[in-house]
Design an enzyme around this catalytic site. Structure first.
Site, PDB file in Angstrom:
ATOM      1  N   LYS A  74      48.861 -38.409  71.809  1.00  0.00           N
ATOM      2  CA  LYS A  74      46.875 -37.528  71.326  1.00  0.00           C
ATOM      3  C   LYS A  74      46.633 -37.873  70.480  1.00  0.00           C
ATOM      4  CE  LYS A  74      44.415 -34.673  72.667  1.00  0.00           C
ATOM      5  NZ  LYS A  74      43.261 -34.966  71.860  1.00  0.00           N
ATOM      6  N   CYS A  96      45.111 -29.986  55.286  1.00  0.00           N
ATOM      7  CA  CYS A  96      45.883 -29.059  55.783  1.00  0.00           C
ATOM      8  C   CYS A  96      46.422 -27.995  54.432  1.00  0.00           C
ATOM      9  CB  CYS A  96      46.875 -29.814  56.468  1.00  0.00           C
ATOM     10  SG  CYS A  96      47.968 -30.270  55.774  1.00  0.00           S
ATOM     11  N   GLU A 132      53.478 -29.060  62.429  1.00  0.00           N
ATOM     12  CA  GLU A 132      52.321 -28.362  61.289  1.00  0.00           C
ATOM     13  C   GLU A 132      51.560 -27.851  61.635  1.00  0.00           C
ATOM     14  OE1 GLU A 132      53.980 -29.537  58.800  1.00  0.00           O
ATOM     15  OE2 GLU A 132      55.274 -31.184  59.325  1.00  0.00           O
ATOM     16  N   GLU A 188      40.827 -20.262  56.820  1.00  0.00           N
ATOM     17  CA  GLU A 188      40.725 -21.280  56.630  1.00  0.00           C
ATOM     18  C   GLU A 188      39.807 -22.489  56.297  1.00  0.00           C
ATOM     19  OE1 GLU A 188      43.180 -24.126  59.135  1.00  0.00           O
ATOM     20  OE2 GLU A 188      44.193 -25.515  56.526  1.00  0.00           O
TER      21      GLU A 188
HETATM   22  P1  NAD Z   1      43.002 -28.735  66.391  1.00  0.00           P
HETATM   23  O1  NAD Z   1      43.880 -27.835  66.225  1.00  0.00           O
HETATM   24  O2  NAD Z   1      41.541 -28.622  66.970  1.00  0.00           O
HETATM   25  O3  NAD Z   1      43.254 -30.324  66.874  1.00  0.00           O
HETATM   26  C1  NAD Z   1      44.483 -30.840  66.786  1.00  0.00           C
HETATM   27  C2  NAD Z   1      45.191 -31.817  68.552  1.00  0.00           C
HETATM   28  O4  NAD Z   1      45.176 -30.790  68.975  1.00  0.00           O
HETATM   29  C3  NAD Z   1      43.451 -32.293  68.883  1.00  0.00           C
HETATM   30  O5  NAD Z   1      45.066 -34.332  69.255  1.00  0.00           O
HETATM   31  C4  NAD Z   1      42.980 -31.450  69.681  1.00  0.00           C
HETATM   32  O6  NAD Z   1      42.869 -32.779  70.566  1.00  0.00           O
HETATM   33  C5  NAD Z   1      44.306 -30.857  70.091  1.00  0.00           C
HETATM   34  N1  NAD Z   1      44.315 -29.269  70.752  1.00  0.00           N
HETATM   35  C6  NAD Z   1      43.467 -28.704  70.835  1.00  0.00           C
HETATM   36  N2  NAD Z   1      42.828 -27.549  71.409  1.00  0.00           N
HETATM   37  C7  NAD Z   1      44.207 -27.784  72.199  1.00  0.00           C
HETATM   38  C8  NAD Z   1      44.348 -26.868  73.445  1.00  0.00           C
HETATM   39  N3  NAD Z   1      44.181 -25.784  73.731  1.00  0.00           N
HETATM   40  N4  NAD Z   1      46.084 -28.118  73.881  1.00  0.00           N
HETATM   41  C9  NAD Z   1      46.175 -28.731  73.781  1.00  0.00           C
HETATM   42  N5  NAD Z   1      45.635 -29.805  72.744  1.00  0.00           N
HETATM   43  C10 NAD Z   1      44.669 -29.462  71.546  1.00  0.00           C
HETATM   44  O7  NAD Z   1      42.563 -29.299  64.366  1.00  0.00           O
HETATM   45  P2  NAD Z   1      41.622 -29.522  64.102  1.00  0.00           P
HETATM   46  O8  NAD Z   1      40.668 -29.089  64.307  1.00  0.00           O
HETATM   47  O9  NAD Z   1      42.024 -31.109  64.640  1.00  0.00           O
HETATM   48  O10 NAD Z   1      42.572 -30.293  62.510  1.00  0.00           O
HETATM   49  C11 NAD Z   1      42.313 -29.180  61.745  1.00  0.00           C
HETATM   50  C12 NAD Z   1      43.998 -28.099  61.755  1.00  0.00           C
HETATM   51  O11 NAD Z   1      45.066 -28.883  61.464  1.00  0.00           O
HETATM   52  C13 NAD Z   1      43.916 -27.518  60.586  1.00  0.00           C
HETATM   53  O12 NAD Z   1      44.087 -26.283  61.017  1.00  0.00           O
HETATM   54  C14 NAD Z   1      44.911 -27.942  59.330  1.00  0.00           C
HETATM   55  O13 NAD Z   1      45.200 -27.236  58.369  1.00  0.00           O
HETATM   56  C15 NAD Z   1      45.484 -28.488  60.265  1.00  0.00           C
HETATM   57  N6  NAD Z   1      46.404 -29.671  59.811  1.00  0.00           N
HETATM   58  C16 NAD Z   1      47.824 -29.572  59.429  1.00  0.00           C
HETATM   59  C17 NAD Z   1      48.482 -30.235  58.538  1.00  0.00           C
HETATM   60  C18 NAD Z   1      49.693 -30.154  58.307  1.00  0.00           C
HETATM   61  O14 NAD Z   1      51.202 -30.888  57.963  1.00  0.00           O
HETATM   62  N7  NAD Z   1      50.761 -29.005  58.913  1.00  0.00           N
HETATM   63  C19 NAD Z   1      47.711 -31.941  59.043  1.00  0.00           C
HETATM   64  C20 NAD Z   1      46.860 -31.642  58.756  1.00  0.00           C
HETATM   65  C21 NAD Z   1      46.137 -30.751  59.814  1.00  0.00           C
END
Ligand code: NAD
Length: 496
Positions: A191, A302, A267, A400
């Site tokens: 997804k 991230c 992650e 963050e």
């Molecule tokens: P997010 O957590 O809002 O979304 C990530 C994914 O989770 C998306 O596909 C989203 O649709 C899904 N999601 C959101 N709410 C959900 C729920 N209630 N249930 C199930 N799935 C859900 O994050 P974002 O805003 O898309 O990305 C930014 C974040 O990602 C930052 O915190 C960043 O640090 C992190 N990130 C981490 C890494 C790593 O390797 N550690 C890499 C890239 C990004």
């Protein structure tokens, strides 16, 4: 070197026809509900496509397809040499479609297209190639049981792997999960983030073209609260690999507990420190890389080096250098090869970071940037922003921001620098700059971070594990260690 000039990229963009339906069991199809959502270019506000909006029913169809393919053995029981050949072909197809994939990621989430063409797309091909080449070189074990017994310890694929990924590196985040999970024989349901589903939808087609059997790799775009949650709660998903925010990562732990106790690998977020010691041999190189470390990909990384801890004796000089380097990262049209910083992924994200910046101005010194901007009257852009004298306990130092916003904090001693660096709920990455080898070893041992980069920032390769300590998650992407997440050990005892 630029891949294309500005007008060539614009012409290629005008000819783009993004795939917009979900990809289940080897074919594109509408959502069961018939619903769609708009995929918007945050640099121009233009709608790129109406994308099928998957929910629980579609996730269910995709999981059934993935399970069926797994049980048939059309991929899971193929030889490692066969899987290797298919994934190597996929790597080549990614390279052959570089322009299109780079444009899809750039237009979907705002990053400079040249970065996508030079970093993201070649990276994706490299990750598939790396796992393809590895997979027929990994041997299982025979336990030292002694005479009379033979105990074999084998790695077996788990079955159906679900992956939920963010929007900051759409193709690469999907690839980090898919390359390792598929190489060892799993089926997958991916997804992508609702902000950036287009490259993953095209990747699924390329994977089929490379020879991946139908049902092995399924892509269901949709919202987190519906499609993502349904995957997390699914009773027939064996493993859920997530990259995204810490808050949502915690939800996946709950989903697992509420359903089938699937393995969950997280992650998540970061607030990575970059420590500049006065004995650093090349302060200007350190400043240039520190600017890259926070402004690359609009700071939507991230592991972005969002906290700059500087030894007090060089603090003023270093901040002056940072201001100079920040000016090179002004936002611009992502399709212009000269643009170093593109658009923020969405108005919602821009509003969130702009509010944090405005609040920050009330207690820290904004020495450059701090304003949102439009390019040609459109889009979601923000200036590269640096705050100095940030109080260590403030939101700018702790939270963050996930944007091009740097918080500078001076320190007086090595101990204080390490204590401040570790004073975070996160532990994804850290950097340190010093000319003293002993200090480099000493400090890097003491930093609580999955990756410590010395005299550089954000060092990364398929050869080294990537992931976090503390609330930056657990489990590692990349390297052979990632394979542990997607396989189970099976012991078989044979009595003579
Ligand atoms: P997010 O957590 O809002 O979304 C990530 C994914 O989770 C998306 O596909 C989203 O649709 C899904 N999601 C959101 N709410 C959900 C729920 N209630 N249930 C199930 N799935 C859900 O994050 P974002 O805003 O898309 O990305 C930014 C974040 O990602 C930052 O915190 C960043 O640090 C992190 N990130 C981490 C890494 C790593 O390797 N550690 C890499 C890239 C990004």
């Amino acid at each position: 070197m630029s891949v294309h000039n500005h007008s060539e990229w614009k012409a290629l963009a005008a000819g783009l026809t993004p795939r917009h339906q979900m990809f289940i069991n080897g074919r594109y199809q509408d959502a069961a509900s018939g619903k769609t959502f708009a995929s918007v270019n945050p640099a121009t506000d233009a709608v790129l496509a109406q994308v099928s909006e998957g929910d629980g029913e579609d996730i269910d169809r995709a999981v059934i397809a993935a399970r069926t393919a797994f049980e048939k053995g059309v991929w899971s029981r193929e030889s490692p040499q066969h899987r290797k050949a298919v994934l190597l072909r996929l790597a080549e197809l990614i390279r052959a479609n570089l322009d299109e994939l780079a444009l899809l990621d750039s237009m979907d989430m705002g990053k400079p297209v040249e970065d996508a063409a030079n970093v993201d797309v070649p990276g994706s091909a490299m990750f598939f190639q790396w796992y393809a080449e590895a997979i027929d070189k990994i041997y299982d074990e025979i336990a030292p049981t002694g005479e009379g017994d033979l105990a074999l310890v084998r790695r077996e694929p788990l079955g159906v792997v679900g992956a939920v990924v963010p929007w900051n590196f759409p193709l690469d985040m999907a690839t980090w999960k898919a390359a390792a999970a598929l190489a060892v024989g799993n089926s997958m349901v991916l997804k992508p983030a609702e902000q950036s589903p287009l490259s993953a939808l095209r990747l699924a087609e390329l994977a089929m073209e490379a020879g991946l059997p139908e049902g092995v790799f399924n892509v269901v775009p949709g919202y987190g609260e519906t499609a993502g949650k349904a995957l997390g709660l699914h009773q027939d998903v064996d493993c859920l690999a997530f990259t995204g925010s810490t808050a949502v990562g915690k939800m996946f732990q709950q989903y697992a507990g509420l359903s089938n106790m699937k393995q969950v690998w997280l992650e998540t977020g970061g607030k990575s420190p970059n420590l500049i010691f006065a004995d650093c041999k090349d302060l200007d190189a350190a400043a240039a890389m520190a600017a890259f470390g926070i402004f690359f990909n609009q700071g939507e990384v991230c592991s972005a080096n969002s906290r700059l801890l500087v030894e007090r004796s060089i603090h003023e000089e270093f901040v002056a250098r940072m201001i100079t380097h920040a000016k090179a990262h002004q936002p611009g049209d992502p399709l212009n090869p000269d643009t170093k910083m593109g658009a923020i992924v969405s108005q919602e994200q821009l509003d969130r970071m702009a509010a944090m910046v405005e609040e920050g101005k009330t207690y820290a010194d904004c020495v450059i940037g701090g304003e949102t901007v439009k390019i040609d009257g459109k889009g979601c852009f923000i200036q590269p922003t640096i705050f100095d004298h940030v109080p260590p306990s403030s939101a700018l130092a702790k939270d963050e921001i996930f944007g091009p916003v740097l918080s500078v904090i001076p320190f007086d001693s090595e101990d204080e620098a390490v204590a401040m660096a570790n004073d975070s709920i996160y532990g994804l990455a850290a950097s340190l700059w010093t000319g003293d080898l002993s200090r480099a070893h000493r400090v890097s041992r003491r930093l609580q971070a999955g990756t410590v980069s010395v005299n550089t920032v954000d060092a990364l390769s398929p050869m080294t594990p990537f992931g976090g300590f503390k609330q930056s998650g657990y489990g590692r992407d990349l390297s052979l260690h990632a394979i542990d997440k997607y396989t189970a050990l099976k012991t078989t005892w044979i009595k003579y």
